[in-house]
Design a protein around this motif. Sequence first.
Motif, PDB file in Angstrom:
ATOM      1  N   THR A 109       0.838  -1.191   0.000  1.00 35.87           N
ATOM      2  CA  THR A 109       0.000   0.000   0.000  1.00 35.87           C
ATOM      3  C   THR A 109       0.879   1.249   0.000  1.00 35.87           C
ATOM      4  O   THR A 109       1.777   1.384   0.827  1.00 35.87           O
TER       5      THR A 109
ATOM      6  N   GLU B 121       0.871   7.343   2.460  1.00 41.10           N
ATOM      7  CA  GLU B 121       0.282   8.650   2.228  1.00 41.10           C
ATOM      8  C   GLU B 121       1.101   9.735   2.915  1.00 41.10           C
ATOM      9  O   GLU B 121       1.777   9.491   3.916  1.00 41.10           O
TER      10      GLU B 121
ATOM     11  N   VAL C 295     -16.568   8.642   1.365  1.00 47.79           N
ATOM     12  CA  VAL C 295     -15.162   8.510   1.727  1.00 47.79           C
ATOM     13  C   VAL C 295     -14.892   9.424   2.911  1.00 47.79           C
ATOM     14  O   VAL C 295     -15.589  10.429   3.112  1.00 47.79           O
TER      15      VAL C 295
ATOM     16  N   ASP D 209      -8.607  14.104  -3.327  1.00 43.47           N
ATOM     17  CA  ASP D 209      -8.843  13.052  -4.304  1.00 43.47           C
ATOM     18  C   ASP D 209     -10.167  12.392  -3.925  1.00 43.47           C
ATOM     19  O   ASP D 209     -10.255  11.690  -2.919  1.00 43.47           O
TER      20      ASP D 209
ATOM     21  N   ALA E 214     -11.761   9.942  -5.109  1.00 41.31           N
ATOM     22  CA  ALA E 214     -11.834   8.482  -5.165  1.00 41.31           C
ATOM     23  C   ALA E 214     -11.426   7.844  -3.846  1.00 41.31           C
ATOM     24  O   ALA E 214     -11.964   6.807  -3.452  1.00 41.31           O
ATOM     25  N   THR E 215     -10.480   8.469  -3.148  1.00 41.39           N
ATOM     26  CA  THR E 215      -9.934   7.881  -1.929  1.00 41.39           C
ATOM     27  C   THR E 215     -10.189   8.714  -0.679  1.00 41.39           C
ATOM     28  O   THR E 215     -10.054   8.211   0.440  1.00 41.39           O
TER      29      THR E 215
ATOM     30  N   SER F 223      -8.243  11.151   0.056  1.00 43.53           N
ATOM     31  CA  SER F 223      -6.924  11.623   0.455  1.00 43.53           C
ATOM     32  C   SER F 223      -6.745  13.094   0.081  1.00 43.53           C
ATOM     33  O   SER F 223      -7.041  13.505  -1.054  1.00 43.53           O
TER      34      SER F 223
END
Length: 263
Positions: free
Chosen positions: A23, A26, A169, A205, A207-208, A210
Amino acid sequence: MRKLLTSSIVLVAVLAGCAATSTPVEQSPASLPRLKPDVLEVLPHDPAAFTQGLEFVGATLYEGTGLTGHSVVQAGPPGQAPSVRAALSPELFGEGLTVVGPTLWQLTWQNGFAIERDASTLAERRRVPYSGEGWGLCHQQGSNRLVMSNGSDKLTFRDPRTFAETGSVTVHSGGQTFGQLNELECVGDEVYANVWQTDTILRIDAATGSVTATVDAAGLLSASEKGSADVLNGIAAVPGTDQLLLTGKLWPKMFKVRLVPAP
């Protein structure tokens, strides 16, 4: 959402989970890229507008305002008097908005429903209930989904036709989450979010969840202008450019800016 001046918690510490070696690691909040607005143009803004939502579509700027008994939605050329305007019912507190083709969606704060409107006339079509508070709203064209904030550290995805929830999210960086997410602007795969009662904007972001950068928007108003103004709240991408319009609640000005690296 609570609009009177109270203390707010921007960063909420959470326990970081163990990640598999495959992974990606971050960035921590301290190592995130820092941006600032480079002002390209200053436009007038109604100093009585308690701005809750801001969005550009073509040459038309849509704005939704709040406060019970004073909430409106309006549209017109930026920096000019609106060409169309609709007042909300006196008991409603208007919040964020977004436009999806011929439809405009507008949130209410604690009234428990979104208002679907005709984007041209702003006439109300129907009301769709949702659970919890409504703060910010934007439309991701590529994913064809709405993105909604409720003042927490979560972004909720919704169907642009039915307003049904389709996922969510948590907005985070490293082991920290970011709360008090307010007005939103979707730009491609990313979402820009005002952090309530601060001069900070987060680039996220979607999608995540983040956080990919932080924007320090302090200093747009002069000291004398800040005396009668409320908090930063209003982000609109200028179509066909890499520019944004920024404003705030009861601000006398809007700022057309380009984001550049902060020193």
